[in-house]
Design a protein around this motif. Structure first.
Motif, mmCIF file in Angstrom:
data_model
loop_
_atom_site.group_PDB
_atom_site.id
_atom_site.type_symbol
_atom_site.label_atom_id
_atom_site.label_comp_id
_atom_site.label_asym_id
_atom_site.label_seq_id
_atom_site.Cartn_x
_atom_site.Cartn_y
_atom_site.Cartn_z
ATOM 1 N N ASN A 1 4.498 11.053 0.509
ATOM 2 C CA ASN A 1 5.617 11.589 0.486
ATOM 3 C C ASN A 1 6.426 10.947 -0.986
ATOM 4 O OD1 ASN A 1 7.877 12.784 1.732
ATOM 5 N ND2 ASN A 1 8.582 10.344 2.255
ATOM 6 N N HIS A 2 5.851 9.963 -1.097
ATOM 7 C CA HIS A 2 6.663 9.160 -2.502
ATOM 8 C C HIS A 2 5.860 10.017 -3.651
ATOM 9 C CE1 HIS A 2 8.148 6.093 -0.218
ATOM 10 N NE2 HIS A 2 6.688 5.724 0.057
ATOM 11 N N ARG B 1 3.257 2.238 -1.894
ATOM 12 C CA ARG B 1 4.486 2.277 -2.520
ATOM 13 C C ARG B 1 4.786 2.176 -3.984
ATOM 14 N NH1 ARG B 1 4.513 4.678 1.943
ATOM 15 N NH2 ARG B 1 4.020 3.480 3.645
ATOM 16 N N PRO C 1 7.917 4.176 -5.870
ATOM 17 C CA PRO C 1 9.398 3.745 -5.628
ATOM 18 C C PRO C 1 9.689 2.395 -6.290
ATOM 19 C CG PRO C 1 8.205 3.945 -3.412
ATOM 20 C CD PRO C 1 7.317 4.571 -4.540
ATOM 21 N N LEU C 2 8.572 1.554 -6.346
ATOM 22 C CA LEU C 2 8.709 0.402 -7.025
ATOM 23 C C LEU C 2 8.754 0.454 -8.615
ATOM 24 C CD1 LEU C 2 8.606 -2.636 -6.031
ATOM 25 C CD2 LEU C 2 5.958 -2.542 -6.684
ATOM 26 N N ALA D 1 9.870 3.497 -9.783
ATOM 27 C CA ALA D 1 10.893 4.192 -10.228
ATOM 28 C C ALA D 1 12.353 3.106 -10.194
ATOM 29 C CB ALA D 1 11.349 5.399 -8.993
ATOM 30 N N GLY D 2 12.429 2.310 -9.112
ATOM 31 C CA GLY D 2 13.468 1.314 -9.329
ATOM 32 C C GLY D 2 13.495 0.642 -10.366
ATOM 33 N N ARG E 1 11.931 14.190 -8.495
ATOM 34 C CA ARG E 1 12.859 13.301 -8.982
ATOM 35 C C ARG E 1 12.777 13.085 -10.718
ATOM 36 N NH1 ARG E 1 12.261 9.177 -5.740
ATOM 37 N NH2 ARG E 1 14.106 9.698 -4.604
ATOM 38 N N HIS F 1 8.189 13.247 -4.172
ATOM 39 C CA HIS F 1 9.506 12.921 -4.455
ATOM 40 C C HIS F 1 9.637 12.452 -5.874
ATOM 41 C CE1 HIS F 1 11.384 14.502 -0.935
ATOM 42 N NE2 HIS F 1 10.317 13.907 -0.403
ATOM 43 N N ALA F 2 8.408 11.595 -6.324
ATOM 44 C CA ALA F 2 8.484 11.191 -7.695
ATOM 45 C C ALA F 2 8.163 12.210 -8.616
ATOM 46 C CB ALA F 2 7.348 10.265 -7.775
ATOM 47 N N HIS G 1 0.766 -1.079 -0.030
ATOM 48 C CA HIS G 1 0.154 -0.055 0.092
ATOM 49 C C HIS G 1 0.681 1.142 0.255
ATOM 50 C CE1 HIS G 1 -3.625 2.186 0.360
ATOM 51 N NE2 HIS G 1 -3.746 2.126 1.728
#
Lengths: 581, 279
Positions: free
Chosen positions: B110-111, B78, B81-82, B84-85, B118, B114-115, B76
């Motif tokens: 928060n992600h 995330r 970031p998954l 982006a990786g 980034r 920052h996404a 939930h």
């Protein structure tokens, strides 16, 4: 004042001062110089939490033999100032043979445990000596004095100064060398310390490396080419070393917004087929546990290095403890088979981290590496670690024949199912944290759940870990059973006891999960006495052993919390007397 | 082969649809969004194996399994970031991230920021229905403060989050709003979002017929944006701050370069790295 002293086999000394006074810099230079002179050495850092201005100490042990532990006592302490020095009282054992040298201008500030203690005293006017040299600094004076007292060849120190200050230019090198010379010139007035003989012979094949650098190198040796992480003490040096190193070997490091993002980015990169890692400490591992469970369920390999520090909560960020063991073993939601391994020396940080990549990739599951501050932030001269053949090898899937369907979570004998990498035609699937059937379709059915639980468990239970599950040494009816950074002090104690009536052997467990029950039970066969040694307050390792093997009822247990290091003398005393010294 | 058949895409929307039946309620807006996504993929003629659909948890996050692309249904909040990786490690993949207002703006808030900052080349589709559907009807960050529900009786009393404004302030490179009731229009927005470099954010108003039956009125509330997209941050900020939440279309197009560190270009060997430690 100098009296002739016998040549020693190892010398232990402390350079202390307020943060920013340059004692860590001086310690690094001393270690590098000792390495050039052909000695082995270990430097541990102890510091308060302040960024600048708190207390700091470089704790060094130099020897003609490889050094595996912090010492039982110190031969020499040089304090550039006494600021907060009393905070080190517990960490720096003194005796009547210890020599303590302080700054003459601050003699009145000498803490009571020094003035009232047994040690011999000397004073050097660091401030005025350094003022007399253009660009001079007290830490370089101290370095020169230490070098002269312990018998470090001048050319080795000068060479180390030149290397360390090469980027700062010729003036800085000249000033530091002059400072060291001034320090040497006053050494003769100080109480004598033991001297180390200058070794002869070969010193090739040695490295100077920290545990954190070693873990980073092990990861890259193992094939890691994607790292996502968030800075945290005491793990940050892994990341700062890996960032430029990865770029050179075709990999990449991304700084994430937090640990929740780091672990998910690492899982995303690995899902894409690039072996991936994140590094953190206890608080960060706590944030990552949900996603590590995702990696178990979705069967995505990933390595998590936890450089442990004192806990709970923010705890003692700059000092070591083994107290994240329970979290690494048990914090994931559900029945979640994963790998937990622990390096047992700075040198072994290379091997164990490389091995963890191999295990994670081969079993398609997360592997947690439990290092700690005592290994990670310590620097050592080591024999170059042998190159080993563990390179990430993931079983991948290729496009199935016409009429056949790819099943990402196919039930296999080993439990490992070939993983299709994105871009492979005919194999598209959805990796899922929801329970699923072999095809990957979400399923809450009892049968699917049971089949997938069995399959995932089989992967780690049936894997052949070979002899790497533990390091064993020594001989005797008494077994000291330990793990991680406690191994060094135990090894040294056992070497001291070898050949005596109290000779004992050691089992240091590298593989913690899955518990190597059969291997350990067999290794304990014939033991008349078992002593379990760990650095926690609650005895986490003992509880884990009791839960997994039939440990003798009268097994003894020695556990101390951080930040005090385990000392060889305590282990000797434990084996001989049944209690620490 | 005639010229006409040569330009016909080889892929149809059906090529991107799996045979798994969605868990969604009849009438859910997300069915239509799924249709828009597959239509956009087919119009771009992407090979399904070179597309990844990444999600978190929630009704809308079920989408990856309903596509025949590579997918990851993570934990939930995330998904970003998954994704982006994956994209940084595999720049060759087209990566679309599917989320909802709870997953994306609450637990994943928060992600989201920052996404945007980034600016990895991702397309972020948030199906916004102003409610937690999967947990059966609680207020989300975009819910009206007086919307009555069992968890916060009488309403949450909290001002709604304004995702497009946040996206702009945080640095998103493309900002658009769609409506699930207009499948073709939304497909067009998504196509443009995927083609735009860097981080593209598309909010799709997607009614929840079960817990927010009042949202059936949205079809009368939405209206096409009356001005062309801007690349001017000041103008975009004013537009988004004064926006009624039902303005549909491309609202901002930025020109920032996507974040893509080089990967796979080795200039040294592992032995070279080891040499630095040798005495």
């Amino acid at each position: 004042m100098n009296q002739p002293t016998d040549n020693a086999t190892s010398i232990s000394l402390v350079l202390a001062g307020s943060g920013g006074s340059g004692v860590i810099t001086a310690g690094n230079m001393l270690l590098a110089a000792a390495a050039k002179a052909g000695w082995y050495g270990l430097m541990t850092r102890s510091a308060g939490p302040q960024i600048r201005g708190g207390e700091a100490a470089a704790l060094l042990r130099l020897s003609s033999e490889p050094v595996s532990a912090q010492p039982d006592r110190y031969d020499l302490i040089i304090a550039l100032d006494w600021m907060n020095f009393e905070r080190f009282a517990d960490e720096i054992p003194l005796d009547e043979n210890t020599v303590i040298i302080g700054d003459a201008s601050a003699a009145k500030k000498t803490p009571a445990f020094v003035t009232e203690g047994p040690a011999r005293r000397g004073d050097i006017d660091f401030k005025n000596l350094s003022k007399a040299i253009p660009g001079g600094r007290p830490n370089m004076i101290a370095l020169g004095t230490v070098g002269a007292l312990i018998g470090l060849p001048e050319d080795a120190l000068d060479a180390a100064l030149s290397d360390a200050l090469a980027k700062r230019g010729e003036d800085a090198i000249t000033a530091s060398r002059a400072g060291a010379q001034a320090g040497r010139s006053v050494a003769a007035d100080m109480p004598a310390t033991p001297k180390l003989p200058t070794p002869e012979g070969e010193k090739a094949g040695r490295w100077l490396i920290s545990g954190n650098e070693a873990a980073g190198l092990g990861a890259i040796r193992g094939g890691v080419r994607f790292v996502a992480a968030y800075p945290i003490t005491p793990a940050t040096e892994i990341l700062e070393w890996m960032s430029p190193a990865l770029t050179k070997v075709g990999g990449v490091l991304v700084q994430a917004e937090d640990e929740l993002a780091s672990i998910n980015m690492a899982i995303g990169g690995s899902y894409g087929g690039v072996p991936a890692l994140t590094a953190t400490s206890g608080p960060g591992l706590a944030l990552m546990t949900e996603a590590i469970g995702l990696a178990v369920a979705s069967e995505v390999p990933v390595v998590i290095v936890d450089v442990m520090r004192g806990g709970p909560s923010t705890g003692i960020p700059t000092k070591s403890e083994q107290s994240d063991l329970n979290m690494a073993l048990y914090a994931l939601p559900g029945d979640a088979p994963h790998i937990v391994v622990a390096p047992n020396s700075i040198r072994d940080c290379v091997f164990t981290t490389q091995w963890s990549v191999h295990l994670a990739e081969a079993m398609q599951t997360p592997a947690i590496v439990l290092s700690d501050q005592a290994l990670g932030q310590a620097k050592s001269v080591i024999a170059a670690p042998a190159d080993i053949a563990f390179i990430a090898q993931r079983e991948t899937a290729s496009t199935p024949a016409q009429g056949e369907n790819y099943q990402r979570y196919a039930v296999t004998a080993s439990g490992v199912s070939p993983m299709a990498l994105p871009g492979t035609p005919g194999c598209a699937y959805t990796a899922d944290g929801l329970e699923h059937n072999p095809r990957g379709t979400p399923s809450g059915g009892a049968k699917d759940h049971h089949i997938q639980l069995d399959k995932r468990q089989r992967k780690t239970d049936d894997f052949d870990y070979g002899q790497h599950w533990a390091d064993q040494a020594g001989e005797g009816d008494t077994v000291v059973l330990t793990w991680g950074s406690c191994t060094g002090p135990v090894l040294e104690a056992l070497e001291n006891l070898a050949g005596t009536d109290d000779a004992a052997r050691m089992i240091s467990m590298r593989l913690l999960m899955p518990a190597p029950k059969d291997q350990l039970t067999k290794a304990l066969e014939g033991a008349k006495r078992v002593i379990v040694v760990e650095q926690t307050h609650s005895g986490q390792f003992m509880g884990y052993l009791r839960a997994n093997i039939d440990l003798p009822r009268d097994a003894e247990h020695y556990c101390i919390p951080g930040p005090l290091p385990m000392r060889p003398g305590d282990i000797v005393s434990l084996v001989k007397e049944g209690t620490p010294s | 082969m005639t010229a006409e058949t040569a330009i016909t895409p080889k892929h149809t929307p059906r090529d991107y649809k799996s045979d798994i039946k969605p868990v969604w309620c009849p009438g859910c807006g997300d069915y239509s969004v799924l249709g828009s996504i597959t239509k956009a993929f087919s119009e771009l003629n992407l090979d399904p194996e070179n597309v990844a659909v990444i999600s978190g948890i929630g009704c809308s996050s079920r989408i990856p399994a309903y596509t025949d692309c590579y997918g990851f249904h993570g934990v939930h909040g995330r998904s970003l970031p998954l994704a982006a990786g994956l994209k940084v490690a595999r720049p060759d993949m087209t990566v679309l991230v599917a989320s909802g207002d709870g997953d994306g703006f609450s637990i994943g808030g928060n992600h989201f920021m920052h996404a945007c900052r980034r600016n990895v080349d991702l397309t972020y589709v948030v199906m916004d229905n102003r409610v937690y559907g999967m947990t059966k009807g609680q207020a989300s960050p975009t819910t009206e403060p007086d919307w009555d529900n069992a968890l916060t009786p009488g309403g949450s009393g909290i001002s709604p989050f304004r995702p497009l404004v946040i996206a702009l302030a945080a640095g998103a490179n493309f900002i658009a709003r769609g409506f699930s009731g207009d499948q073709n229009g939304t497909a067009k927005l998504l196509k443009e979002a995927i083609e735009h470099p860097g981080f593209s954010f598309v909010q799709i108003l997607s009614p929840c017929v079960t817990f927010r039956p009042d949202q059936k009125e949205w079809k009368d509330d939405v209206h096409d944006a009356t001005v062309d997209p801007t690349d001017d941050l000041g103008r975009a900020a004013r537009r988004l701050m004064t926006d009624d939440g039902f303005n549909v279309g491309v609202l901002y197009r930025g020109e920032r370069e996507a974040f893509q560190p080089p990967i796979g270009n080795a200039s040294a060997t592992v032995a070279d790295l080891e040499g630095k430690f040798a005495l």
